[in-house]
Write a protein that holds these residues in place. Structure first.
Motif, PDB file in Angstrom:
ATOM      1  N   MET A 172       5.715  47.433  40.560  1.00 52.57           N
ATOM      2  CA  MET A 172       6.773  46.460  40.824  1.00 52.57           C
ATOM      3  C   MET A 172       6.225  45.035  40.727  1.00 52.57           C
ATOM      4  N   SER A 173       6.907  44.199  39.955  1.00 53.39           N
ATOM      5  CA  SER A 173       6.501  42.793  39.818  1.00 53.39           C
ATOM      6  C   SER A 173       6.997  42.005  41.027  1.00 53.39           C
ATOM      7  N   GLY A 174       6.508  40.779  41.152  1.00 51.54           N
ATOM      8  CA  GLY A 174       6.983  39.909  42.218  1.00 51.54           C
ATOM      9  C   GLY A 174       8.464  39.606  42.098  1.00 51.54           C
ATOM     10  N   VAL A 175       8.939  39.445  40.872  1.00 50.98           N
ATOM     11  CA  VAL A 175      10.362  39.183  40.643  1.00 50.98           C
ATOM     12  C   VAL A 175      11.192  40.403  41.050  1.00 50.98           C
ATOM     13  N   GLU A 176      10.718  41.591  40.717  1.00 48.86           N
ATOM     14  CA  GLU A 176      11.420  42.817  41.127  1.00 48.86           C
ATOM     15  C   GLU A 176      11.399  42.973  42.649  1.00 48.86           C
ATOM     16  N   LEU A 177      10.292  42.584  43.275  1.00 46.13           N
ATOM     17  CA  LEU A 177      10.206  42.629  44.738  1.00 46.13           C
ATOM     18  C   LEU A 177      11.286  41.743  45.355  1.00 46.13           C
ATOM     19  N   ARG A 178      11.403  40.511  44.828  1.00 48.54           N
ATOM     20  CA  ARG A 178      12.425  39.607  45.348  1.00 48.54           C
ATOM     21  C   ARG A 178      13.814  40.234  45.219  1.00 48.54           C
ATOM     22  N   SER A 179      14.115  40.808  44.068  1.00 49.09           N
ATOM     23  CA  SER A 179      15.420  41.442  43.856  1.00 49.09           C
ATOM     24  C   SER A 179      15.639  42.586  44.840  1.00 49.09           C
ATOM     25  N   HIS A 180      14.597  43.376  45.066  1.00 49.49           N
ATOM     26  CA  HIS A 180      14.676  44.500  46.002  1.00 49.49           C
ATOM     27  C   HIS A 180      14.962  43.993  47.424  1.00 49.49           C
ATOM     28  N   LEU A 181      14.235  42.965  47.848  1.00 49.27           N
ATOM     29  CA  LEU A 181      14.442  42.420  49.188  1.00 49.27           C
ATOM     30  C   LEU A 181      15.854  41.863  49.336  1.00 49.27           C
ATOM     31  N   ARG A 182      16.312  41.100  48.347  1.00 48.21           N
ATOM     32  CA  ARG A 182      17.643  40.497  48.428  1.00 48.21           C
ATOM     33  C   ARG A 182      18.731  41.567  48.460  1.00 48.21           C
TER      34      ARG A 182
ATOM     35  N   ARG B 249      18.570  44.319  49.857  1.00 45.22           N
ATOM     36  CA  ARG B 249      18.573  44.863  51.226  1.00 45.22           C
ATOM     37  C   ARG B 249      19.115  43.851  52.233  1.00 45.22           C
ATOM     38  N   GLY B 250      19.423  42.643  51.769  1.00 43.00           N
ATOM     39  CA  GLY B 250      19.878  41.598  52.659  1.00 43.00           C
ATOM     40  C   GLY B 250      18.737  40.834  53.318  1.00 43.00           C
ATOM     41  N   ASP B 251      17.529  41.045  52.847  1.00 39.63           N
ATOM     42  CA  ASP B 251      16.339  40.384  53.390  1.00 39.63           C
ATOM     43  C   ASP B 251      16.181  39.026  52.700  1.00 39.63           C
ATOM     44  N   LEU B 252      16.280  37.953  53.465  1.00 37.03           N
ATOM     45  CA  LEU B 252      16.216  36.603  52.916  1.00 37.03           C
ATOM     46  C   LEU B 252      14.868  35.924  53.160  1.00 37.03           C
ATOM     47  N   THR B 253      13.817  36.712  53.372  1.00 38.59           N
ATOM     48  CA  THR B 253      12.481  36.165  53.583  1.00 38.59           C
ATOM     49  C   THR B 253      12.120  35.221  52.437  1.00 38.59           C
ATOM     50  N   PRO B 254      11.661  34.000  52.749  1.00 33.35           N
ATOM     51  CA  PRO B 254      11.261  33.064  51.693  1.00 33.35           C
ATOM     52  C   PRO B 254      10.084  33.604  50.883  1.00 33.35           C
ATOM     53  N   LEU B 255      10.108  33.354  49.581  1.00 31.33           N
ATOM     54  CA  LEU B 255       9.025  33.791  48.700  1.00 31.33           C
ATOM     55  C   LEU B 255       8.398  32.611  47.981  1.00 31.33           C
ATOM     56  N   ILE B 256       7.080  32.700  47.811  1.00 29.56           N
ATOM     57  CA  ILE B 256       6.306  31.768  47.005  1.00 29.56           C
ATOM     58  C   ILE B 256       5.634  32.612  45.937  1.00 29.56           C
ATOM     59  N   PHE B 257       5.817  32.238  44.681  1.00 36.75           N
ATOM     60  CA  PHE B 257       5.238  32.998  43.577  1.00 36.75           C
ATOM     61  C   PHE B 257       3.977  32.321  43.058  1.00 36.75           C
ATOM     62  N   ILE B 258       2.978  33.144  42.759  1.00 39.87           N
ATOM     63  CA  ILE B 258       1.760  32.660  42.113  1.00 39.87           C
ATOM     64  C   ILE B 258       1.557  33.487  40.844  1.00 39.87           C
ATOM     65  N   THR B 259       0.992  32.863  39.823  1.00 42.28           N
ATOM     66  CA  THR B 259       0.826  33.575  38.559  1.00 42.28           C
ATOM     67  C   THR B 259      -0.295  32.983  37.720  1.00 42.28           C
ATOM     68  N   ALA B 260      -0.938  33.836  36.964  1.00 45.08           N
ATOM     69  CA  ALA B 260      -1.936  33.385  35.988  1.00 45.08           C
ATOM     70  C   ALA B 260      -1.257  33.019  34.675  1.00 45.08           C
ATOM     71  N   PHE B 261       0.028  33.359  34.560  1.00 50.28           N
ATOM     72  CA  PHE B 261       0.783  33.123  33.325  1.00 50.28           C
ATOM     73  C   PHE B 261       2.061  32.350  33.650  1.00 50.28           C
ATOM     74  N   PRO B 262       1.957  31.031  33.855  1.00 49.90           N
ATOM     75  CA  PRO B 262       3.114  30.229  34.284  1.00 49.90           C
ATOM     76  C   PRO B 262       4.112  29.961  33.156  1.00 49.90           C
ATOM     77  N   GLU B 263       4.806  30.995  32.740  1.00 49.91           N
ATOM     78  CA  GLU B 263       5.774  30.870  31.654  1.00 49.91           C
ATOM     79  C   GLU B 263       7.057  30.217  32.160  1.00 49.91           C
ATOM     80  N   GLU B 264       7.626  29.350  31.350  1.00 51.05           N
ATOM     81  CA  GLU B 264       8.839  28.629  31.737  1.00 51.05           C
ATOM     82  C   GLU B 264      10.007  29.593  31.989  1.00 51.05           C
ATOM     83  N   ARG B 265      10.091  30.657  31.221  1.00 55.27           N
ATOM     84  CA  ARG B 265      11.168  31.642  31.394  1.00 55.27           C
ATOM     85  C   ARG B 265      11.116  32.250  32.799  1.00 55.27           C
ATOM     86  N   ILE B 266       9.917  32.597  33.265  1.00 56.78           N
ATOM     87  CA  ILE B 266       9.754  33.174  34.604  1.00 56.78           C
ATOM     88  C   ILE B 266      10.047  32.112  35.664  1.00 56.78           C
TER      89      ILE B 266
END
Length: 124
Positions: A56-66, A68-85
């Motif tokens: 599971m990617s970080g983006v998929e994790l966020r979708s999974h949490l949301r 479930r109604g979980d609104l925990t704030p997320l900060i993303f880190i990446t070695a590949f800072p693509e504009e699309r992401i």
């Protein structure tokens, strides 16, 4: 409690050390699945997660949490800072999108914003 999720052990250890140096409790996981299966799911005030991980990617994790109604704030880190992401995570109200290696002061600012949003506005 701040949770760090990254498949790179060195990044997990360094980020957890930074978070603890600020006086916060921290926990870390090598995968989103490990975090979702943990007892800390409901105790986390902020998640710092890698975008690209096996499983599971970080983006998929966020979708999974949301979902479930979980609104925990997320900060993303990446070695590949693509504009699309970046656009994808920014659209969901992310509190940070940092390229590795990230500046510790920038991470601290992201954590402060995330925790302030989590606790709501300060009383007047």
């Amino acid at each position: 409690m701040i949770t760090i999720i990254d498949d790179d052990e060195a990044v997990r250890v360094a980020t957890e050390s930074l978070v603890r140096s600020l006086g916060f409790g921290a926990s870390s996981f090598a995968s989103a699945e490990d975090f979702l299966g943990s007892s800390l799911l409901g105790e986390t005030d902020c998640v710092i997660t890698d975008v690209q991980m096996p499983g599971m990617s970080g983006v998929e994790l966020r979708s999974h949490l949301r979902a479930r109604g979980d609104l925990t704030p997320l900060i993303f880190i990446t070695a590949f800072p693509e504009e699309r992401i970046r656009r994808q995570v920014d659209a969901a109200g992310t509190f940070g999108f940092l390229a590795k290696p990230f500046d510790g002061n920038v991470m601290i600012e992201c954590i402060d914003r995330a925790l302030q949003a989590r606790s709501g506005p300060a009383p007047a």
